[in-house]
Design an enzyme around this catalytic site. Sequence first.
Site, short mmCIF file in Angstrom:
data_model
loop_
_atom_site.label_atom_id
_atom_site.label_comp_id
_atom_site.label_asym_id
_atom_site.label_seq_id
_atom_site.Cartn_x
_atom_site.Cartn_y
_atom_site.Cartn_z
N ARG A 38 13.85 75.10 29.22
CA ARG A 38 14.16 74.16 30.28
C ARG A 38 15.21 73.12 29.89
NH1 ARG A 38 9.13 71.04 32.70
NH2 ARG A 38 8.43 73.19 32.79
N HIS A 84 13.78 82.48 38.58
CA HIS A 84 13.36 81.13 38.21
C HIS A 84 12.26 80.66 39.17
CE1 HIS A 84 14.35 77.66 35.69
NE2 HIS A 84 14.13 76.88 36.74
N TYR A 128 23.06 73.31 54.57
CA TYR A 128 24.35 72.88 55.10
C TYR A 128 25.52 73.18 54.16
CZ TYR A 128 21.38 70.16 58.25
OH TYR A 128 20.45 69.77 59.17
#
Length: 745
Positions: A38, A84, A128
């Site tokens: 990570r 993931h 968007y």
Amino acid sequence: MSKHLPPKDVPEDIRNVPLPDALSERYLAYALSTITSRSLPDARDGLKPVQRRVLFAMRLLKLDPASGYKKCARVVGDVIGKYHPHGDQSVYDALVRLAQDFAQRYPLVDGQGNFGNIDGDNAAAMRYTEARLTEISNVLLANLDDDTVDFRPNYDGENDEPVVLPSGLPNLLANGATGIAVGMATSIPPHNLPELCDALLHLIKHKNASIEKLVEYVQGPDFPTGGILVEPLSARIEAYKTGRGSFRHRAVWQQEELPRGMWQIVVTEVPYHVQKSRLVERIAELITDRKAPLLDDVRDESTEDVRLVLIPKNKTVDPAVLMESLFRTTDLETRFPLNLNVLDGGKLPKVMNLREALQAYLDHRHDVLERKSRYRQGKIEHRLEVLDGYLIAYLNLDELIEIIRREDEPKPAMIKRFKLSDVQAEAILNMRLRSLRKLEEMELRGEHKELSKELAGLKQLLASDELRWQAIAGEIQELKKQFGPKSALGKRRTRIGDAPVISEEAFEVLVEREPITVICSAKGWIRAIKGHVADDGTASFKEGDKGRFWLHAETTDKLLLFGTNGRAYTINCDKLPRGRGHGEPVRLMIDLGNDQDIVTLMKYQGERKFMVASSDGRGFVCPEIEMLAATRTGKQILNVQAPAEACVMTQVEGDTVAVIGDNRKLLLFPLSELPEMTKGRGITLQKYKDGGLADARTFTLKQGLSWIDSSGRTKTETDIKDYRGERAQAGRIVFRGFNKNNRFS
């Protein structure tokens, strides 16, 4: 009968494990997972797993620079569903950062839509915005299908994902990285790609190149927001040697002339990771709180380019002094930390220096080149085998056709008759009739010749370490040519400069001079109250704490603090917390460890001399001016070795030194026997069998030895000739009536 009998049928796979052992084992597994999966980047491609998965998923979606954009929600969905399995927001945040040109020196994602801005505004929702890969990402992903890196199963075993990318550019240092894991962190600033290429080429030729030589190529970080790097060369070299350090990064400003002799300052570039809107708010707060007396107003006139306008109080203000004051009090100057903590080989965390980081990348590229060459060699050998079969077919075309027409199983017959391999026989049987024309035979012979030549070159390459490094150097030169210093992306943005030297006297006009009383508790909580106030015992302290130092000073003064670690610290009085509360720990202002204490605290005057001594009975005289420290780390004056610590700092007055030990033995010797030094361990003042130095002071022998008793009264003893001796003697038991704590006050 006992109420706590174990159950009769206990499964065999249950073990009794002490709770601390079980917790430590599981927490260690969690910590290692956080570190490797990570938070820390891989030294080879400079990417964290989530970033690598985002780029790989975009590649599978064919989002190359020449294609159109796709919704980021589509990319995030693929990343979560295939590689993931975490929250969608964390994946989208990683994608957004890869697309921000003010966060990434070389953006890996080309975003379309609102991806946030330098003011700190967040990106629009993923439904968007749209994205595709950049040319830089293409270089990172190049040759991924040529067996250049290992693949591993994804979390559910249905797909494969790359362990690391081929990484055709040194992304670790080019784009940098930040991250916090369990018990460790990483912070790597971005650097200039052409400079990194030059350093890599030098390292290929000189495997043991010094850090000093590499820093001639990699001059320092190259931040996407520009700015000026004002860190000295020696500090930069030291940071790159150890892999730990920091870099001072300043905003770029210029003076604009206005009518009637007026002028204004315009800031055009801000430091890396500084939110412009928060910076403007901070400057406005200083103006409102009257902590920026030279500044009248601040305006943000930014459009696509940064433009902060600073209006001075009047035209007589020195612009350099004004900006230096803002550099000290705002984020117009920041320190970006360097902590080159990465996963070495994708496995173990390691803090690397500059040479090790560059070499890790070169070793990865060497491995990629070998694997790519062997993969290509296998492909060519397979193709040549097929071509050899085709040529045999052309030479024996009629007989082959007869065998195929006559035999029920023509393949074994073909292999037996013409000594073909299984691959060749299968290829001949799969030939199209149009391939039997004469022109096709000539093309096959030409292809066979070219492939044979390429195969010979690959075998030569794989057999020679020198040729492989030459090939890698050629790739790096091509990379530098593609993203060279003259290109818009490769041109250095952060300039290398020096901070102007401005005397401290010039800043005195920035502080309003007023009297204050400095109060410091026994546990190191310090504050300042307005005016010169007498210590009437009414001051409040935290529970379990009490007053220790009570000083009268002014806001333009400096405080001199001497710690048990032998370091002297300087604190500006105008920086002290104000009000009648408990104040703040002095350790927040200076780097004084929790295991260290304050020996003394006083107002700095600059002309005095002090005797400093440690608990093992060593000391010397030091001028006060040599104790002035420029940084919060202080200045080492008295070198102490554990378990000894500094315990005395007293002003030099008179002609004699008085030393008393924990054993209550007193020794007087001439002050002339004590050397004056600026730094050191000192010389022996008094010898002890047990214990150490309790206290020391200087006085005038003719006036007698004075001390302050427990009631606060000053007492003097004149019959002290028996205590006189030479330095480093043991002394005699002190006279009756002296303080039981063996101290002069």
